[in-house]
Design an enzyme around this catalytic site. Sequence first.
Site, short mmCIF file in Angstrom:
data_model
loop_
_atom_site.label_atom_id
_atom_site.label_comp_id
_atom_site.label_asym_id
_atom_site.label_seq_id
_atom_site.Cartn_x
_atom_site.Cartn_y
_atom_site.Cartn_z
N HIS A 16 0.86 -1.19 0.00
CA HIS A 16 0.00 0.00 0.00
C HIS A 16 0.89 1.24 0.00
O HIS A 16 1.53 1.55 -0.99
CB HIS A 16 -0.92 -0.05 1.22
N HIS B 120 -1.10 -1.43 -11.12
CA HIS B 120 -1.90 -0.98 -9.97
C HIS B 120 -3.08 -1.91 -9.79
O HIS B 120 -3.63 -2.42 -10.76
CB HIS B 120 -2.38 0.47 -10.19
N ASP C 108 3.55 5.83 -7.43
CA ASP C 108 4.59 5.51 -6.46
C ASP C 108 5.98 5.53 -7.11
O ASP C 108 6.97 5.90 -6.47
CB ASP C 108 4.33 4.13 -5.84
#
Length: 432
Positions: free
Chosen positions: A269, A310, A368
């Site tokens: 996460h 994702h 990310d």
Amino acid sequence: MANQATKTATLSIEGEADAIELPVYQGAEGPDVIDVGNLTSKGYFTYDPGFVSTAACDSEITYIDGDNGVLLHRGYPIEQLAEQSDYLELCYLLLNGELPDRTQRDGFVDIIKNHTMVHEQLRHFFNGFRRDAHPMAIMCGVTGALSAFYHDSLDIDDASHRKVTAHRLIAKMPTLAAMSYKYSQGLPFIYPRNDLSYAENFLHMMFATPCEDYVVSPTIARAMDRIFLLHADHEQNASTSTVRLAGSTGANPFACIAAGIAALWGPSHGGANEAVLNMLDQIGSVDNIDKYIKKAKDKDDPFRIMGFGHRVYKNYDPRAKVMQETCREVLAELGVEDNPTLQMAQRLEQIALEDEYFVEKRLYPNVDFYSGIILKAIGIPVEMFTVIFATGRTPGWIAHWNEMISGPYKIGRPRQLYKGAGARDYVPVDNR
């Protein structure tokens, strides 16, 4: 959710005489949902590991269309918000449902600036941690401890208390984050400055010292603001669902946000951007990338390329597009294009966008991947990446918590498919 079903689904179960009628509701966007709430009275539960097909609540805050790469906050596309708005305006939007006018915006910014300091006694709380403690461990503790200092806003049934708590959390999270970093480095805490913007203030508290001020670059400040903005909310993800679940018990909001921070800490996460840099350290050099790409393609090899693909997006993450542009701006500003770590990241990005294996599996670079590169270039240590994610995600957590608490809600109580031993008699220890 609509009060009346738009249509009905019929569930027929072998051996049962009567079919079960289930109402179907239609949201403003996205797929319809089948209300299975009355299955319990019929003697059945649904089975959905990971809740991949289950809507546990209705919400008006954020909508995601993963197939088409769409992310809307209160109806506004994330690309427009990232280009034309800023983090604090988005905070106001998430909390209140509409964009502020000039007076409302200025008033909200002033309120946040006036809540940035933390209780002086909280400084002593840090002394209980080891200096080498992970900053996320510290953040879990100090955020939950806020409830011990702000007794005047803990009535969750009072809308004014919820509002004050929201302001306090958004304002104080950058201060706590910077304090966590300074403590881990053995450096003195730097107090917030109300003359700086939200992102500027965070960078100042991170990098200034009592003997030397820190001049914040507008480009770096804008990048930091975008990182906060792009992480502000993402619908019913693991940490947001954790905040809602904790909140459904009536727990105070500081405890609920601490629970969200704990959930965010996981590498699948919020720890994903930290995992990106750890992966690059493992690869070691641009010369080794081809070897590691082969390892990633080998289904029998445990190595995985982090920062690509994702859980929700099966198309390009819309946040990644904005972050990619910001990444270019930051690297140009700092003149660090020849940094080995950043060179590896850029080479991986090129491969992911061109290699048939990645394109076919839709393993596009995600937010990310780029945020990790930017934070690395700014000089923020890897262990602080998830802390910054938590800081940015705070308004989303608070908005969802407040949305739930503001209306009728039930305590969360997932069911299970029990597969253990059946009922059996206890055997005394000498007879086993």
